[in-house]
Enzyme design. Sequence first.
Site, PDB file in Angstrom:
ATOM      1  N   TYR A  21       6.297 -17.315   8.493  1.00  0.00           N
ATOM      2  CA  TYR A  21       6.962 -16.112   8.999  1.00  0.00           C
ATOM      3  C   TYR A  21       8.316 -16.478   9.607  1.00  0.00           C
ATOM      4  CZ  TYR A  21       2.623 -13.427   8.429  1.00  0.00           C
ATOM      5  OH  TYR A  21       1.520 -12.802   7.913  1.00  0.00           O
TER       6      TYR A  21
ATOM      7  N   SER B 247      -1.491  -4.786   6.343  1.00  0.00           N
ATOM      8  CA  SER B 247      -0.796  -3.609   5.809  1.00  0.00           C
ATOM      9  C   SER B 247      -1.650  -2.351   5.911  1.00  0.00           C
ATOM     10  CB  SER B 247      -0.368  -3.836   4.352  1.00  0.00           C
ATOM     11  OG  SER B 247       0.594  -2.871   3.945  1.00  0.00           O
TER      12      SER B 247
ATOM     13  N   GLY C 190       2.586  -0.447   3.852  1.00  0.00           N
ATOM     14  CA  GLY C 190       4.039  -0.539   3.827  1.00  0.00           C
ATOM     15  C   GLY C 190       4.741   0.732   4.261  1.00  0.00           C
TER      16      GLY C 190
ATOM     17  N   LEU D 232       1.411   5.397   4.463  1.00  0.00           N
ATOM     18  CA  LEU D 232       0.473   6.242   5.200  1.00  0.00           C
ATOM     19  C   LEU D 232       0.989   6.618   6.582  1.00  0.00           C
ATOM     20  CD1 LEU D 232      -2.698   4.188   4.228  1.00  0.00           C
ATOM     21  CD2 LEU D 232      -2.069   6.448   3.340  1.00  0.00           C
ATOM     22  N   GLY D 233       2.264   6.411   6.803  1.00  0.00           N
ATOM     23  CA  GLY D 233       2.854   6.690   8.113  1.00  0.00           C
ATOM     24  C   GLY D 233       3.696   7.941   8.171  1.00  0.00           C
ATOM     25  N   GLY D 234       3.455   8.905   7.280  1.00  0.00           N
ATOM     26  CA  GLY D 234       4.244  10.135   7.276  1.00  0.00           C
ATOM     27  C   GLY D 234       5.525  10.006   6.490  1.00  0.00           C
TER      28      GLY D 234
END
Length: 330
Positions: A53, A216, A220, A223-225
Amino acid sequence: MKYTQLGRTGLKVSRLVLGTMNFGPQTDESTSHGIMDAALDAGLNFLDTANVYGWGENKGRTEEIIGTWFAQGGGRRDKVVLATKVYGNMAGDGDAWPNHDKLSAVNIRRAVDASLKRLQTDYIDIYQLHHIDRATPFEEIWQAIEVLVQQGKILYAGSSNFPGYKIAQANEIAARRCGTIGLVSEQCLYNLAERRAEMEVIPAAQDYGLGVIPWSPLHGGLLGGVLKKEATQGRRASGRAADALKDTKTREQIQAYENLLDKHGLEPGEVALAWLLTRPGVTGPIVGPRTQAQLDSALRALQLELSEEMLSTLDEIFPGPGPSPEAFAW
């Protein structure tokens, strides 16, 4: 905060996992430290990262940010269940040699020491195999893991992105090695829009006593509007969400999902997390906030109770494949 056992271990972890992949690439060190402090204040004790990362030239940067946070003291390290991963090549561009990646005993030894140095700690709670290595036998991998446990550098081993048969293979070989507990967790792609893990990965994890840690959980941002943000804020989807929305059926599913939650006054991202918390075998989803507001939203999902009617409707919108072999045979 709600806690649960990690798989068959005696280790207690929070039902949300703080993912750190954005620390460095998208969130600066000071903000990252603030998010970790806020998570700890809320009782979130499970922190996930990986040696790669930071990505590209900055591989390892995320572990370094966590390390400087631990170095501030205040019991931060003792309060945290720390998980990191090994597999990716950590050599700089043009410096890669044949044994600088994957799961050979030599790379595992090299990688864990480098992670410990960046993290400014003397042990890792859960050392996760980031991907399967088809070229390295599990006998060699377990030999390396056993040495690290004996040295006190790690406490448990986990997997990430393993198919069901590899979970079984890994733990059967571990069982034949005296005193080896085997894998205790599996970190897999799993959310409302991507439920293939239900076919074999999650059943295998449950049968072998692994805690399931979905990554996830919002697919990505899908599903967050995402459609509402596109319509009201002009914010277009990117990455995995943008690719998924190219499919007409998927766009229709997401629209139905957002319409349902709008009708009930619920936030899509919070419902997606709350749904995962109802799934059998799931320890807790990984949330990767870039901001304090995103962390606050994730924490609210812990208090959200989804009715049986809501769960049934979500299944209608996003039908899972079902278990195997029924999912693909008669």
